[in-house]
Enzyme design. Structure first.
Site, PDB file in Angstrom:
ATOM      1  N   ARG A 172      -9.432  50.247  52.971  1.00 47.30           N
ATOM      2  CA  ARG A 172      -9.252  48.872  52.514  1.00 47.30           C
ATOM      3  C   ARG A 172     -10.273  47.977  53.202  1.00 47.30           C
ATOM      4  O   ARG A 172     -10.498  48.081  54.407  1.00 47.30           O
ATOM      5  CB  ARG A 172      -7.824  48.377  52.814  1.00 47.30           C
ATOM      6  CG  ARG A 172      -6.776  48.992  51.906  1.00 47.30           C
ATOM      7  CD  ARG A 172      -6.902  48.487  50.472  1.00 47.30           C
ATOM      8  NE  ARG A 172      -5.975  49.132  49.561  1.00 47.30           N
ATOM      9  CZ  ARG A 172      -6.291  50.179  48.784  1.00 47.30           C
ATOM     10  NH1 ARG A 172      -7.498  50.704  48.858  1.00 47.30           N
ATOM     11  NH2 ARG A 172      -5.405  50.683  47.961  1.00 47.30           N
ATOM     12  N   HIS A 202     -16.073  49.633  44.846  1.00 49.88           N
ATOM     13  CA  HIS A 202     -14.656  50.012  44.762  1.00 49.88           C
ATOM     14  C   HIS A 202     -14.371  50.735  43.439  1.00 49.88           C
ATOM     15  O   HIS A 202     -13.482  50.349  42.680  1.00 49.88           O
ATOM     16  CB  HIS A 202     -13.768  48.773  44.898  1.00 49.88           C
ATOM     17  CG  HIS A 202     -12.388  49.092  45.385  1.00 49.88           C
ATOM     18  ND1 HIS A 202     -11.590  48.192  46.040  1.00 49.88           N
ATOM     19  CD2 HIS A 202     -11.650  50.245  45.316  1.00 49.88           C
ATOM     20  CE1 HIS A 202     -10.433  48.740  46.356  1.00 49.88           C
ATOM     21  NE2 HIS A 202     -10.444  49.987  45.926  1.00 49.88           N
ATOM     22  N   GLU A 252     -13.549  40.988  48.153  1.00 50.68           N
ATOM     23  CA  GLU A 252     -13.895  41.668  46.909  1.00 50.68           C
ATOM     24  C   GLU A 252     -13.556  40.756  45.738  1.00 50.68           C
ATOM     25  O   GLU A 252     -12.451  40.205  45.713  1.00 50.68           O
ATOM     26  CB  GLU A 252     -13.133  42.987  46.765  1.00 50.68           C
ATOM     27  CG  GLU A 252     -13.638  44.088  47.650  1.00 50.68           C
ATOM     28  CD  GLU A 252     -13.001  45.447  47.350  1.00 50.68           C
ATOM     29  OE1 GLU A 252     -12.263  45.543  46.337  1.00 50.68           O
ATOM     30  OE2 GLU A 252     -13.234  46.383  48.100  1.00 50.68           O
TER      31      GLU A 252
END
Length: 297
Positions: free
Chosen positions: A210, A258, A239
């Protein structure tokens, strides 16, 4: 069981139906399969829904928004579903960062060949095995450990319960540090200036867990100042990473947006997680990936 998936994923539905479950409308369903990680896009569940299967692993944003509560409807995440693709992504980032792929692409000249050759790292043993820490060694970490076997590295698996925990790690011993940590109150901002300063200046840091487990500005400083040699990032904080962010420009930082467990990948893996949870529910047993709100995952 009867399930409803608001945005149908064909491969997932096929895997679930093969196990004998039935895809129906919302008003008939017993289980809601949630395909949206954004809390504001998740509807109130009707009374006929008995539990919810989330299609991704991370649920911290759903807990923070009050969508998942300790005394509310049971939610299950997709923990363990993405061991294969995320482990492959981690290995790719380790190799790419170690071998200066981005630095050469940015330089766009052969003149840097000697400089890059002198400072590149290797996973296989050159005189001694490389020391690799897998931080958060669950399903993804175990699969990554299998992928690393041909390189004959020395592996240290760091977990919440040990035998090596976050408090036990001697960061200065590792050539590669791979984080697969979930985001919880205990792990938020864990990788900070102090941790990076403790690492070898030749260390490669990889994050496929994460983004918010890392203090981004501290990582930028560590890469700029040579506290660590390189980073490979599948996840970042924030993000999406804003255009013009320093991480885009740093030659010793390799990134992917991601995408190791995106919908295109998840659709092939969520069905088996649903089937295991459904089998446990029907047998009156604990569902394998039921979210623990107190733990944060």
């Amino acid at each position: 069981m009867k399930f409803y998936m608001p945005r149908p994923w064909d491969e997932t539905i096929a895997d679930i139906e093969t196990a004998g479950h039935e895809h129906v409308g919302l008003e008939e369903a017993e289980v809601y399969i949630n395909t949206d990680p954004r809390p504001d896009r998740i509807p109130e569940m009707p009374a006929n829904i008995q539990w919810v299967q989330h299609c991704y692993t991370g649920v911290n944003q759903l807990i923070d928004a009050g969508v998942i509560t300790a005394d509310g409807l049971p939610w299950c995440n997709a923990a363990g579903a993405f061991a294969e693709p995320v482990a492959e992504s981690a290995l790719g980032l380790m190799l790419s960062a170690a071998h200066h792929h981005k630095a050469f692409a940015q330089a766009a000249t052969w003149d840097v060949a000697r400089e890059l050759d002198n400072s590149q790292a290797w996973l296989y043993a050159q005189g001694r095995p490389r020391e690799v820490a897998i931080v958060g060694a669950g399903g993804i970490g175990k699969r990554l450990a299998e992928l690393l076997r041909p390189f004959d590295v020395n592996l240290t698996e760091v977990t919440r319960t040990g035998p090596v925990t976050l408090n036990d790690v001697q960061w200065e011993q590792f050539d590669f540090v791979v984080s697969i940590l979930p985001l919880t109150p205990a792990t938020e901002g864990f990788f900070n200036a102090e941790i990076f300063a403790a690492m070898k200046d030749s260390a490669v840091f990889v994050n496929v867990g994460r983004g918010a487990t890392v203090v981004t500005e501290h990582l930028v400083a560590a890469l700029r100042e040579g506290q660590i040699a390189a980073a490979g990032l599948e996840v970042v904080d924030p993000e999406p990473l804003p255009d013009g962010h320093p991480l885009y420009q740093l030659p010793n930082c390799v990134m992917t947006p991601h995408m190791a467990a995106s919908k295109q990948v998840a659709t092939f893996h969520v069905g088996k997680i649903f089937n295991a949870n459904a089998a446990a529910w029907e047998a009156g047993e604990a569902m394998p990936t039921r979210v623990d709100v107190a733990a944060g995952y």
